[in-house]
Design a protein around this motif. Structure first.
Motif, PDB file in Angstrom:
ATOM      1  N   ALA A 136      34.624  42.812  47.285  1.00  0.00           N
ATOM      2  CA  ALA A 136      35.259  41.768  46.468  1.00  0.00           C
ATOM      3  C   ALA A 136      36.565  42.293  45.898  1.00  0.00           C
ATOM      4  CB  ALA A 136      34.337  41.360  45.331  1.00  0.00           C
ATOM      5  N   TRP A 137      37.454  41.349  45.567  1.00  0.00           N
ATOM      6  CA  TRP A 137      38.680  41.675  44.838  1.00  0.00           C
ATOM      7  C   TRP A 137      38.355  41.625  43.353  1.00  0.00           C
ATOM      8  CZ3 TRP A 137      43.051  43.065  47.509  1.00  0.00           C
ATOM      9  CH2 TRP A 137      43.053  42.806  48.877  1.00  0.00           C
ATOM     10  N   ILE A 138      38.828  42.633  42.620  1.00  0.00           N
ATOM     11  CA  ILE A 138      38.398  42.780  41.227  1.00  0.00           C
ATOM     12  C   ILE A 138      39.602  43.061  40.330  1.00  0.00           C
ATOM     13  CG2 ILE A 138      37.073  44.295  39.651  1.00  0.00           C
ATOM     14  CD1 ILE A 138      35.068  44.631  41.943  1.00  0.00           C
ATOM     15  N   LEU A 139      39.530  42.524  39.142  1.00  0.00           N
ATOM     16  CA  LEU A 139      40.534  42.868  38.128  1.00  0.00           C
ATOM     17  C   LEU A 139      39.885  42.795  36.757  1.00  0.00           C
ATOM     18  CD1 LEU A 139      43.643  43.352  37.493  1.00  0.00           C
ATOM     19  CD2 LEU A 139      43.653  40.953  36.857  1.00  0.00           C
ATOM     20  N   GLU A 140      40.117  43.808  35.962  1.00  0.00           N
ATOM     21  CA  GLU A 140      39.649  43.760  34.577  1.00  0.00           C
ATOM     22  C   GLU A 140      40.844  43.529  33.680  1.00  0.00           C
ATOM     23  OE1 GLU A 140      36.877  46.509  33.216  1.00  0.00           O
ATOM     24  OE2 GLU A 140      35.634  46.368  35.005  1.00  0.00           O
ATOM     25  N   ALA A 141      40.715  42.577  32.773  1.00  0.00           N
ATOM     26  CA  ALA A 141      41.848  42.243  31.889  1.00  0.00           C
ATOM     27  C   ALA A 141      41.355  42.149  30.450  1.00  0.00           C
ATOM     28  CB  ALA A 141      42.460  40.912  32.309  1.00  0.00           C
ATOM     29  N   GLN A 142      42.247  42.405  29.533  1.00  0.00           N
ATOM     30  CA  GLN A 142      41.946  42.263  28.106  1.00  0.00           C
ATOM     31  C   GLN A 142      42.545  40.944  27.638  1.00  0.00           C
ATOM     32  OE1 GLN A 142      40.279  44.683  26.153  1.00  0.00           O
ATOM     33  NE2 GLN A 142      39.829  45.578  28.160  1.00  0.00           N
ATOM     34  N   LEU A 143      41.695  40.018  27.219  1.00  0.00           N
ATOM     35  CA  LEU A 143      42.196  38.694  26.836  1.00  0.00           C
ATOM     36  C   LEU A 143      41.828  38.369  25.395  1.00  0.00           C
ATOM     37  CD1 LEU A 143      41.284  36.539  29.975  1.00  0.00           C
ATOM     38  CD2 LEU A 143      43.357  37.823  29.521  1.00  0.00           C
ATOM     39  N   PRO A 144      42.691  37.634  24.697  1.00  0.00           N
ATOM     40  CA  PRO A 144      42.365  37.206  23.336  1.00  0.00           C
ATOM     41  C   PRO A 144      41.315  36.088  23.368  1.00  0.00           C
ATOM     42  CG  PRO A 144      44.469  36.319  24.011  1.00  0.00           C
ATOM     43  CD  PRO A 144      44.028  37.227  25.108  1.00  0.00           C
ATOM     44  N   PRO A 145      40.603  35.867  22.251  1.00  0.00           N
ATOM     45  CA  PRO A 145      39.609  34.796  22.215  1.00  0.00           C
ATOM     46  C   PRO A 145      40.251  33.438  22.509  1.00  0.00           C
ATOM     47  CG  PRO A 145      39.421  36.185  20.278  1.00  0.00           C
ATOM     48  CD  PRO A 145      40.671  36.602  20.982  1.00  0.00           C
ATOM     49  N   GLY A 146      39.465  32.543  23.107  1.00  0.00           N
ATOM     50  CA  GLY A 146      39.960  31.202  23.425  1.00  0.00           C
ATOM     51  C   GLY A 146      39.697  30.883  24.878  1.00  0.00           C
ATOM     52  N   ASP A 147      40.094  29.698  25.310  1.00  0.00           N
ATOM     53  CA  ASP A 147      39.911  29.372  26.720  1.00  0.00           C
ATOM     54  C   ASP A 147      41.223  29.560  27.468  1.00  0.00           C
ATOM     55  OD1 ASP A 147      40.839  27.273  25.247  1.00  0.00           O
ATOM     56  OD2 ASP A 147      40.143  25.757  26.644  1.00  0.00           O
ATOM     57  N   HIS A 148      41.112  30.106  28.660  1.00  0.00           N
ATOM     58  CA  HIS A 148      42.287  30.435  29.470  1.00  0.00           C
ATOM     59  C   HIS A 148      42.130  29.806  30.853  1.00  0.00           C
ATOM     60  CE1 HIS A 148      43.295  33.511  26.463  1.00  0.00           C
ATOM     61  NE2 HIS A 148      42.012  33.829  26.496  1.00  0.00           N
ATOM     62  N   GLU A 149      43.183  29.125  31.304  1.00  0.00           N
ATOM     63  CA  GLU A 149      43.160  28.551  32.657  1.00  0.00           C
ATOM     64  C   GLU A 149      43.678  29.599  33.638  1.00  0.00           C
ATOM     65  OE1 GLU A 149      44.978  24.674  33.080  1.00  0.00           O
ATOM     66  OE2 GLU A 149      44.561  24.228  30.980  1.00  0.00           O
ATOM     67  N   TYR A 150      43.108  29.626  34.842  1.00  0.00           N
ATOM     68  CA  TYR A 150      43.573  30.596  35.819  1.00  0.00           C
ATOM     69  C   TYR A 150      43.226  30.149  37.237  1.00  0.00           C
ATOM     70  CZ  TYR A 150      38.733  32.148  36.316  1.00  0.00           C
ATOM     71  OH  TYR A 150      37.388  32.186  36.565  1.00  0.00           O
ATOM     72  N   LEU A 151      43.857  30.809  38.197  1.00  0.00           N
ATOM     73  CA  LEU A 151      43.576  30.622  39.625  1.00  0.00           C
ATOM     74  C   LEU A 151      43.750  31.972  40.314  1.00  0.00           C
ATOM     75  CD1 LEU A 151      45.699  27.415  40.392  1.00  0.00           C
ATOM     76  CD2 LEU A 151      43.211  27.529  40.438  1.00  0.00           C
ATOM     77  N   PHE A 152      43.173  32.122  41.492  1.00  0.00           N
ATOM     78  CA  PHE A 152      43.472  33.286  42.316  1.00  0.00           C
ATOM     79  C   PHE A 152      44.631  32.914  43.246  1.00  0.00           C
ATOM     80  CE2 PHE A 152      38.803  33.947  41.623  1.00  0.00           C
ATOM     81  CZ  PHE A 152      38.953  35.032  40.767  1.00  0.00           C
TER      82      PHE A 152
END
Lengths: 190, 185
Positions: A136-152
């Motif tokens: 699998a393709w993997i990424l670890e990210a540090q995100l602030p609380p809340g909802d975040h929209e994303y796509l690959f």
């Protein structure tokens, strides 16, 4: 580094082209044709009242009245500030660790990035790495609380919603964005 | 200063001075006409729709919030006039898909030899922007030609700020990838 510079240069060329690209002159009689279709309207009482309130006002200030008024205003501000001041200031929101995973057993993709509201939809900021063990393709990210929209973003051309995302939203023009909800310091995997 | 002057003109129009509207028409007929031309590809139709847009704006002027800029409000109305025309003409085709493989339009896919051989210059870049789907093209034009804020772009296009940012980013990427084939991603 060179690739990044090329990309920036190309974006500059595109932006410059949009700014300075040619425009067509409107027909010479367009203003007349528009004005000919307009009918004068008598303003209603409501509009006249609104315009009266919105009209520019001239305020004259004399030192004799302005100095005591300003002293009073400053005193009230100071009092208000002391009254509502929080005892302890809150720091920046704590970031939570989020793991993005896109399964690709045959490693069909050449490269994959995560683009989303948290990185201003810039692919170069969140490039994923391929784990042969997890396939699998993997990424670890540090995100602030809340909802975040994303796509690959696959191979730099295809936007792919996350098949494992618990929620999606309409992006406003017929496609779906995946949504990750970060609720604190707990680690989350997608 | 310009906003103040416009607020004063709008005040006059609302109080019954119809001729004052001519100032706004002369100021903005060019971008509105060019918007219509991009949307229709036909000069006569563009002129008719530009007229419709200005007349609609005049009729609805009382609902305009004078604390905002006039041009984004006018542009939003004009875009709606163009969309109405598109619907009447059967040009409004939205494809709702869940399959990621069809999210990239066929014409946006890379033509390998073209990407290697072509060099990007201003004229080619502008032509490529004009060829984009209108939702990306208009976002780029609002941002970089008309200096709209992200908030104004979102409101004009009727989408969220995140979606507006994505349209800009995708629009730039689509044009760029026609020339570098995604080599700089």
């Amino acid at each position: 580094m060179i690739e990044k510079r090329n990309k920036t240069h190309m974006e500059d060329v595109i932006i410059n082209a949009v700014q300075n690209g040619p425009e067509v002159d409107p027909p010479a009689d367009l203003t007349c044709r528009i004005m000919g279709r307009l009918h004068p309207k008598r303003p209603s009482l409501w509009i006249r009242l609104r315009m009266w309130f919105l009209r520019p006002w001239v305020v004259t200030v004399r030192p004799v009245t302005a100095i005591p008024a300003m002293t009073l205003a400053v005193a009230l501000l100071v009092l208000g500030f002391v009254a509502v001041r929080e005892p302890v200031e809150k720091g920046a929101p704590e970031l939570a660790s989020v793991r993005f995973v896109l399964h690709d057993a045959g490693m069909h993709a050449r490269n994959v990035s995560v683009v989303g509201s948290f990185n201003h939809w810039r692919a170069e900021r969140s490039v994923m790495w391929y784990s042969p063990k997890a396939k699998a393709w993997i990424l670890e990210a540090q995100l602030p609380p809340g909802d975040h929209e994303y796509l690959f973003l696959v191979n730099g051309t295809q936007f792919v919603p996350d098949p494992n995302a618990p929620m999606t939203s309409d992006d406003g023009f017929g496609h779906r964005n995946s949504i990750v909800f970060v609720n604190g310091t707990n680690e989350q995997a997608l | 200063m310009k906003d103040k002057r416009e607020a004063e003109i709008i005040r006059k129009i609302l109080l019954g001075d119809v001729q004052a509207y001519g100032v706004l028409v002369r100021e903005y007929q060019r971008p509105v006409y060019n918007l219509m031309l991009r949307m229709t590809g036909d000069e006569d139709t563009a002129a008719d729709l530009a007229q419709d847009a200005f007349v609609r704006a005049y009729e609805r002027l009382a609902s305009f919030n004078q604390r905002r800029r006039f041009f984004p409000w006018l542009y939003t109305l004009a875009l709606n006039v163009a969309r109405d025309w598109g619907r009447r003409e059967g040009r409004d085709r939205h494809v709702f898909v869940e399959d990621a493989a069809v999210l990239v339009r066929e014409q946006d896919r890379l033509d390998e030899p073209k990407a290697v051989n072509d060099r990007l210059d201003g004229a080619k870049a502008f032509a490529a922007v004009m060829e984009l789907d209108s939702k990306y093209r208009e976002a780029l034009i609002l941002r970089y030609r008309h200096d709209f804020s992200m908030q104004e772009i979102a409101e004009t296009l009727g989408i969220g700020i995140s979606a507006a940012k994505m349209r800009l980013s995708r629009g730039l990427d689509m044009v760029r990838q026609q020339f570098d084939g995604g080599a700089n991603d």
